[in-house]
Every structure is written in C-alpha cells, then in structure tokens.
Write a protein that holds these residues in place. Structure first.
Motif, PDB file in Angstrom:
ATOM      1  N   GLN A 304      21.424  10.881  29.665  1.00 43.06           N
ATOM      2  CA  GLN A 304      20.079  11.243  30.070  1.00 43.06           C
ATOM      3  C   GLN A 304      19.831  10.767  31.499  1.00 43.06           C
ATOM      4  N   TYR A 317      20.531   0.465  37.592  1.00 47.17           N
ATOM      5  CA  TYR A 317      21.014   1.599  36.800  1.00 47.17           C
ATOM      6  C   TYR A 317      22.376   2.080  37.299  1.00 47.17           C
ATOM      7  N   GLU A 350      13.901  -1.835  30.276  1.00 48.39           N
ATOM      8  CA  GLU A 350      14.020  -1.803  28.809  1.00 48.39           C
ATOM      9  C   GLU A 350      12.845  -1.041  28.200  1.00 48.39           C
ATOM     10  N   LEU A 351      11.632  -1.277  28.724  1.00 46.28           N
ATOM     11  CA  LEU A 351      10.441  -0.583  28.227  1.00 46.28           C
ATOM     12  C   LEU A 351      10.512   0.918  28.501  1.00 46.28           C
ATOM     13  N   LYS A 352      11.186   1.287  29.583  1.00 46.20           N
ATOM     14  CA  LYS A 352      11.352   2.706  29.899  1.00 46.20           C
ATOM     15  C   LYS A 352      12.464   3.353  29.087  1.00 46.20           C
ATOM     16  N   GLY A 353      13.184   2.545  28.311  1.00 44.36           N
ATOM     17  CA  GLY A 353      14.263   3.083  27.493  1.00 44.36           C
ATOM     18  C   GLY A 353      15.540   3.356  28.254  1.00 44.36           C
ATOM     19  N   VAL A 354      15.699   2.701  29.421  1.00 44.80           N
ATOM     20  CA  VAL A 354      16.870   2.938  30.255  1.00 44.80           C
ATOM     21  C   VAL A 354      18.038   2.052  29.840  1.00 44.80           C
ATOM     22  N   LYS A 356      19.373  -1.722  27.459  1.00 37.32           N
ATOM     23  CA  LYS A 356      19.126  -2.555  26.280  1.00 37.32           C
ATOM     24  C   LYS A 356      19.779  -3.919  26.490  1.00 37.32           C
ATOM     25  N   VAL A 366      21.424   2.507  27.771  1.00 32.80           N
ATOM     26  CA  VAL A 366      21.296   3.060  26.418  1.00 32.80           C
ATOM     27  C   VAL A 366      22.190   4.280  26.283  1.00 32.80           C
TER      28      VAL A 366
END
Length: 366
Positions: A304, A317, A350-354, A356, A366
């Motif tokens: 993603q 990232y 982490e809150l953005k789901g990028v 873990k 992730v």
C-alpha cells in the motif's frame, strides 16, 4: 570504511567498560563513532548508562595504542569486517541489540540467504545424534539453507561437514581471533569451510579461546539465524545457553528428543518439556514451522502506498522499506532524527497504520 573511522570503532570495541549496547547508544546519540571521542565528557555523561567509570575507560590512551596495532594487523592481512551500520551487516544481527558493533570475517560468506539455521549441541555426540544431524541437513539441502555452528567437537563439526558434503554454505562462529584455531585438530577443515562459507569472529586476532568467549559468541550463533536447532545436550551446557539467547531474540528453537535415560538427551528433553523448544523429529518440522514451502510459492503483493507522510515520516518509511525490521536506535541514526523526536514520529506512523512495533524496540512496515 576510512582508517580514521575504523580506528575509532576499534577503540570503542576495545573499551572493556562499554559493551555493544552502550557503544551503539553512544554512536546513536552523538551521530558518529568518531564524534564519540571528540565529544566533551560532560555531554557524554548525560547519556543514560554512561558513568564516570565508563568514561575513564573510554578515554584510556592505552586503547589508542592497542587499536592502532589491531588496525595494522587488519591492513597487513587484508582482513574483511562488517560494521553494524554497514549494508553488508547481517540483517538478523541488526535486530539484536547486543550484537557486536564490529566483527571480522574470512571466506566466501553471503549473508543474503533468507534461510539461516544454527545447529549446535554437545561435544560428546552419540551415533544417534550424528545420524540425525547428517540426515537433517541432507534432507534440508534442497532448500539451500545456510548452516551456522561453532566449529567445536561433536555436533558443531558434524553440521559443518554435512553442509560441505551437500555443497551448502556454512559459517563457523569462533570464540577467538583469526591468529589461531581451536580445536587445532579441526585445522584440516579450514579450506573446505572457506570454499563453502567461512569464519566469523568479533575477537581481535590474538584473542585466546577463553571460556567466557565461548559463552559470548553464542549470542552471534543465535542472533544470526532464523532458528536454532539443538541436536543433543546434557542437562547443562553451552548449547542450552544458545537456546535461551535465541528465545530472548524471539527466534524459533528446536530440540531433538531422546530417551529419558540418555545423559545427552536430558537438555533437549527439558527444553521441550518447559516449552522452550519445538520437538524436532523430522526435517518436515523445520520446513513447516519456518514456512519454507510457502516462501518458495509466495506471490509478490503490491504494498500500500501512503501519501500523507511528512518529511521525517517519509524518511523512516523509505528506510524500513529498504532494510526491513530495524531497532529504534538504528532508525534514529540512519535518519538523523534524535530519539526524543523519533518516538513521536513512530507513534504517529503507527496511528496512520504505516508501521507496527515489534518486541525488543523493533519496528517494521505493516
């Protein structure tokens, strides 16, 4: 690596009052290993874990002389090495906070292999253990794993020889420097191992095979591998230490069961009984637990893409996408972001789901 930087690494490595964890903390906080020795002691003392005792050893002039001598040996003998921030440093060891900041290597070692297993056990190997070890490696050979062990009597040398027989890469992790070999009777295997892998050690060239060195090198044996296999062990022994270390790294541990009356099966039986190791009765257990068949059939999945990352988040990232799982300290150093800022950045990602968080202060996408 430039000579000045390598000399600084050797000075830091030589400092007995500063282990690998504290050494990495120093480097991460000041930004570069050479800067460690240029920074004011008052600044260094603010780093958690750095006390007056450590500082006095850090700036001991004897370490400069000794490090200079070791540097000369490295240059004169063309010794290869890996620094913990280099691209060729084994990815599995990067995940171990106490892995060596620098190690030396010899042979034809390729750390890119994704299937790395350590095979260890007693020096007093039985015919049962020997047959199992040979059969295990024979049957796993089709998956082309890298076999790691410690070059000792018994299980270690059996694993190395079986790997060579199957033309598999094998690495011997030594408990001494390259200027000698232990045990001496295994000198005849050096050429074979160098052709099919090689040797690795964190110890300087003249370091003797002291008892504590064998225990220290066990963390490399456990850390460099995806899984550790105990073939045979008495109720107490170095291979059980290796199993404990592997468990602390959240790596898989396997043990070969034996009769309850067999002295050199007690250690393995206890590991299994206390849920510290999987019962290993067949090569299929390794293949299944490590998902080797699934890895062969895996289909690439499009990752993603995230478009709402700020500049620092994008740095993190991109680094994790390139390197995989990394320690928070390594992320800080590679991205040049102080720890106190990085903690907030990692939380937002982490809150953005990028990404873990993982055990041991590790992070992964992730």
């Amino acid at each position: 690596m430039k000579e000045e930087k390598l000399l600084a690494v050797l000075r830091l490595q030589r400092c007995k009052a500063i282990g690998d964890i504290l050494a990495k903390k120093l480097i991460v906080n000041v930004g570069d290993v050479e800067q460690v020795f240029k920074e004011k002691p008052a600044i260094l003392q603010k780093i958690n874990g750095i006390g007056s005792h450590a500082l006095s050893h850090l700036f001991d002039v004897k370490n400069i002389e000794l490090a200079t001598q070791e540097l000369s040996y490295i240059k004169e003998n063309n010794i290869a090495y890996s620094y913990f921030l280099d691209d060729d440093y084994p990815i599995n060891l990067q995940h171990c906070i106490d892995a060596p900041i620098l190690f030396f290597k010899d042979g034809n070692i390729n750390f890119s292999n994704k299937k790395i297993i350590s095979i260890v056990g007693t020096r007093n190997m039985s015919s049962y253990g020997r047959d199992f070890c040979k059969s295990l490696i024979d049957e796993l050979a089709v998956y082309n794993p890298l076999i790691v062990s410690g070059f000792a009597y018994g299980v270690d040398i059996c694993a190395h020889k079986a790997a060579v027989k199957n033309k598999l890469q094998t690495i011997a992790v030594l408990a001494h420097g390259f200027d000698q070999i232990y045990p001496k009777v295994h000198k005849k295997y050096i050429h074979q191992l160098n052709e099919n892998g090689g040797f690795l050690t964190e110890f300087w060239h003249d370091e003797a095979p002291l008892r504590e060195n064998f225990l220290k090198r066990n963390r490399i044996v456990a850390g460099i591998s995806n899984a550790t296999i105990i073939i045979e062990s008495a109720e107490k022994g170095g291979s059980l230490v290796t199993a404990d270390i592997a468990n602390s790294y959240d790596r898989d541990v396997f043990a070969v069961p034996g009769r309850i009356t067999d002295v050199y099966s007690k250690g393995c039986n206890n590991l299994i009984k206390n849920n510290k190791a999987y019962l290993l009765s067949s090569p299929k257990d390794i293949i299944r637990m490590l998902n080797w068949d699934l890895q062969k059939k895996a289909i690439p999945v499009q990752k993603q893409l995230f478009h709402d990352l700020n500049e620092n988040e994008q740095k993190v990232y991109d680094l994790l996408r390139e390197k995989g799982q990394l320690l928070v300290d390594v992320i800080s150093l590679e991205c040049n972001i102080p720890i106190f800022q990085l903690s907030s950045i990692l939380l937002q990602m982490e809150l953005k789901g990028v990404l873990k968080p993982l055990p041991g202060k590790m992070f992964a996408l992730v």
